[in-house]
Design a protein around this motif. Structure first.
Motif, PDB file in Angstrom:
ATOM      1  N   ASP A  34       0.806  -1.216   0.000  1.00 12.29           N
ATOM      2  CA  ASP A  34       0.000   0.000   0.000  1.00 12.29           C
ATOM      3  C   ASP A  34       0.841   1.269   0.000  1.00 12.29           C
ATOM      4  N   SER A  35       1.832   1.336   0.866  1.00 10.79           N
ATOM      5  CA  SER A  35       2.615   2.557   0.976  1.00 10.79           C
ATOM      6  C   SER A  35       3.956   2.239   1.615  1.00 10.79           C
ATOM      7  N   TYR A  36       4.999   2.920   1.155  1.00 11.70           N
ATOM      8  CA  TYR A  36       6.286   2.757   1.820  1.00 11.70           C
ATOM      9  C   TYR A  36       7.059   4.061   1.777  1.00 11.70           C
ATOM     10  N   TYR A  37       7.947   4.188   2.753  1.00  4.89           N
ATOM     11  CA  TYR A  37       8.740   5.399   2.928  1.00  4.89           C
ATOM     12  C   TYR A  37      10.166   5.006   3.263  1.00  4.89           C
ATOM     13  N   PHE A  38      11.095   5.892   2.975  1.00  5.69           N
ATOM     14  CA  PHE A  38      12.483   5.694   3.380  1.00  5.69           C
ATOM     15  C   PHE A  38      12.811   6.819   4.347  1.00  5.69           C
ATOM     16  N   LEU A  39      13.066   6.449   5.597  1.00  5.51           N
ATOM     17  CA  LEU A  39      13.269   7.425   6.652  1.00  5.51           C
ATOM     18  C   LEU A  39      14.420   6.983   7.545  1.00  5.51           C
ATOM     19  N   ASN A  41      17.427   6.031   6.932  1.00  6.19           N
ATOM     20  CA  ASN A  41      18.069   4.818   6.410  1.00  6.19           C
ATOM     21  C   ASN A  41      17.286   3.542   6.700  1.00  6.19           C
ATOM     22  N   LYS A  42      15.977   3.647   6.812  1.00 10.58           N
ATOM     23  CA  LYS A  42      15.130   2.491   7.092  1.00 10.58           C
ATOM     24  C   LYS A  42      13.848   2.619   6.275  1.00 10.58           C
ATOM     25  N   TYR A  43      13.408   1.506   5.691  1.00 10.72           N
ATOM     26  CA  TYR A  43      12.128   1.495   4.984  1.00 10.72           C
ATOM     27  C   TYR A  43      11.003   1.262   5.984  1.00 10.72           C
ATOM     28  N   ILE A  44       9.942   2.028   5.828  1.00 10.87           N
ATOM     29  CA  ILE A  44       8.743   1.872   6.630  1.00 10.87           C
ATOM     30  C   ILE A  44       7.607   1.555   5.667  1.00 10.87           C
ATOM     31  N   PHE A  45       6.958   0.423   5.886  1.00 10.62           N
ATOM     32  CA  PHE A  45       5.866  -0.029   5.033  1.00 10.62           C
ATOM     33  C   PHE A  45       4.552   0.092   5.804  1.00 10.62           C
ATOM     34  N   LEU A  46       3.516   0.543   5.109  1.00 11.66           N
ATOM     35  CA  LEU A  46       2.183   0.645   5.690  1.00 11.66           C
ATOM     36  C   LEU A  46       1.233  -0.233   4.881  1.00 11.66           C
ATOM     37  N   GLU A  47       0.493  -1.057   5.579  1.00 14.94           N
ATOM     38  CA  GLU A  47      -0.498  -1.916   4.931  1.00 14.94           C
ATOM     39  C   GLU A  47      -1.849  -1.599   5.565  1.00 14.94           C
ATOM     40  N   PHE A  48      -2.798  -1.117   4.758  1.00 18.67           N
ATOM     41  CA  PHE A  48      -4.101  -0.708   5.247  1.00 18.67           C
ATOM     42  C   PHE A  48      -5.119  -1.832   5.113  1.00 18.67           C
ATOM     43  N   MET A  49      -5.971  -1.981   6.139  1.00 19.50           N
ATOM     44  CA  MET A  49      -7.010  -3.012   6.143  1.00 19.50           C
ATOM     45  C   MET A  49      -8.320  -2.398   6.620  1.00 19.50           C
ATOM     46  N   LYS A  50      -9.303  -2.385   5.744  1.00 17.69           N
ATOM     47  CA  LYS A  50     -10.629  -1.920   6.143  1.00 17.69           C
ATOM     48  C   LYS A  50     -11.312  -3.059   6.892  1.00 17.69           C
ATOM     49  N   VAL A  51     -11.772  -2.794   8.104  1.00 16.03           N
ATOM     50  CA  VAL A  51     -12.376  -3.810   8.954  1.00 16.03           C
ATOM     51  C   VAL A  51     -13.874  -3.542   9.056  1.00 16.03           C
ATOM     52  N   GLU A  52     -14.654  -4.449   8.495  1.00 21.71           N
ATOM     53  CA  GLU A  52     -16.112  -4.290   8.455  1.00 21.71           C
ATOM     54  C   GLU A  52     -16.776  -4.695   9.769  1.00 21.71           C
ATOM     55  N   THR A  53     -16.090  -5.518  10.576  1.00 26.65           N
ATOM     56  CA  THR A  53     -16.673  -6.009  11.827  1.00 26.65           C
ATOM     57  C   THR A  53     -16.293  -5.083  12.979  1.00 26.65           C
ATOM     58  N   ASP A  54     -16.465  -5.524  14.176  1.00 33.38           N
ATOM     59  CA  ASP A  54     -16.187  -4.760  15.393  1.00 33.38           C
ATOM     60  C   ASP A  54     -14.697  -4.421  15.496  1.00 33.38           C
ATOM     61  N   GLN A 128       0.607  12.416   9.051  1.00 34.43           N
ATOM     62  CA  GLN A 128       1.202  13.635   8.519  1.00 34.43           C
ATOM     63  C   GLN A 128       2.595  13.877   9.092  1.00 34.43           C
ATOM     64  N   LEU A 129       2.806  13.523  10.347  1.00 32.69           N
ATOM     65  CA  LEU A 129       4.151  13.646  10.928  1.00 32.69           C
ATOM     66  C   LEU A 129       5.131  12.701  10.234  1.00 32.69           C
ATOM     67  N   LEU A 130       4.682  11.494   9.926  1.00 34.92           N
ATOM     68  CA  LEU A 130       5.517  10.558   9.171  1.00 34.92           C
ATOM     69  C   LEU A 130       5.903  11.165   7.826  1.00 34.92           C
ATOM     70  N   ASN A 131       4.928  11.707   7.111  1.00 29.55           N
ATOM     71  CA  ASN A 131       5.203  12.338   5.820  1.00 29.55           C
ATOM     72  C   ASN A 131       6.183  13.495   5.961  1.00 29.55           C
ATOM     73  N   THR A 132       6.011  14.307   6.975  1.00 30.80           N
ATOM     74  CA  THR A 132       6.881  15.452   7.200  1.00 30.80           C
ATOM     75  C   THR A 132       8.314  14.992   7.486  1.00 30.80           C
ATOM     76  N   GLU A 133       8.454  13.950   8.305  1.00 27.54           N
ATOM     77  CA  GLU A 133       9.790  13.422   8.620  1.00 27.54           C
ATOM     78  C   GLU A 133      10.478  12.868   7.378  1.00 27.54           C
ATOM     79  N   VAL A 134       9.721  12.241   6.497  1.00 29.48           N
ATOM     80  CA  VAL A 134      10.287  11.701   5.259  1.00 29.48           C
ATOM     81  C   VAL A 134      10.856  12.844   4.415  1.00 29.48           C
ATOM     82  N   LEU A 135      10.129  13.937   4.342  1.00 30.15           N
ATOM     83  CA  LEU A 135      10.606  15.075   3.549  1.00 30.15           C
ATOM     84  C   LEU A 135      11.865  15.707   4.138  1.00 30.15           C
ATOM     85  N   LYS A 136      11.998  15.671   5.461  1.00 31.54           N
ATOM     86  CA  LYS A 136      13.173  16.250   6.113  1.00 31.54           C
ATOM     87  C   LYS A 136      14.428  15.415   5.895  1.00 31.54           C
ATOM     88  N   SER A 137      14.260  14.115   5.712  1.00 32.22           N
ATOM     89  CA  SER A 137      15.449  13.245   5.636  1.00 32.22           C
ATOM     90  C   SER A 137      16.063  13.208   4.264  1.00 32.22           C
TER      91      SER A 137
END
Length: 137
Positions: A34-39, A41-54, A128-137
């Motif tokens: 879904d999404s990844y960043y390099f921050l 010197n480390k890759y950060i991956f985000l995987e989104f899951m829509k949860v229909e139940t509780d 948004q803080l994650l995005n901001t940190e990526v831009l700074k690095s």
């Protein structure tokens, strides 16, 4: 959006739509990241899951038989990249977000080193803080 946060685009939906146009039902066997960043010197991956139940009681291991193909593939990629994987579960109304920082995953289960619960506004700030940190690095 905090000053300096990089713009987010809806490219994933259009890319998957194109793959379905090309491959038909065979595209359902494709796993995407879904999404990844390099921050820092480390890759950060985000995987989104829509949860229909509780979502308040959602735990990925309860659905591991369904999730393990997709998450297992992503985890393998994250491991090879020596990165970090966050599973981000959210409800259809996008009012509740549960974040799971993956420690390990195998065919039987998934373990986490951290779990966070956010409202939409709290998640928005975190993201948004994650995005901001990526831009700074």
């Amino acid at each position: 959006m905090p000053k300096g946060s990089k713009p987010i685009r809806k490219t994933d939906d259009s890319a998957m739509s194109l793959l379905f146009d090309i491959l038909g039902d065979g595209a359902s066997k494709i796993t995407d990241i879904d999404s990844y960043y390099f921050l820092k010197n480390k890759y950060i991956f985000l995987e989104f899951m829509k949860v229909e139940t509780d979502i308040e009681n959602f735990e990925p291991n309860a659905y591991w038989q369904i999730l393990k193909h997709k998450i297992g593939f992503v985890w393998e990629f994250v491991s090879k990249a020596e990165g970090i994987l966050w599973l981000i579960a959210y409800n259809p109304g996008k009012s509740v977000f549960k974040l799971f920082k993956v420690f390990s995953a195998d065919q039987e289960s998934i373990t986490f080193s951290k779990k966070l619960n956010f409202s939409f506004d709290e998640f928005k700030t975190w993201f948004q803080l994650l995005n901001t940190e990526v831009l700074k690095s």
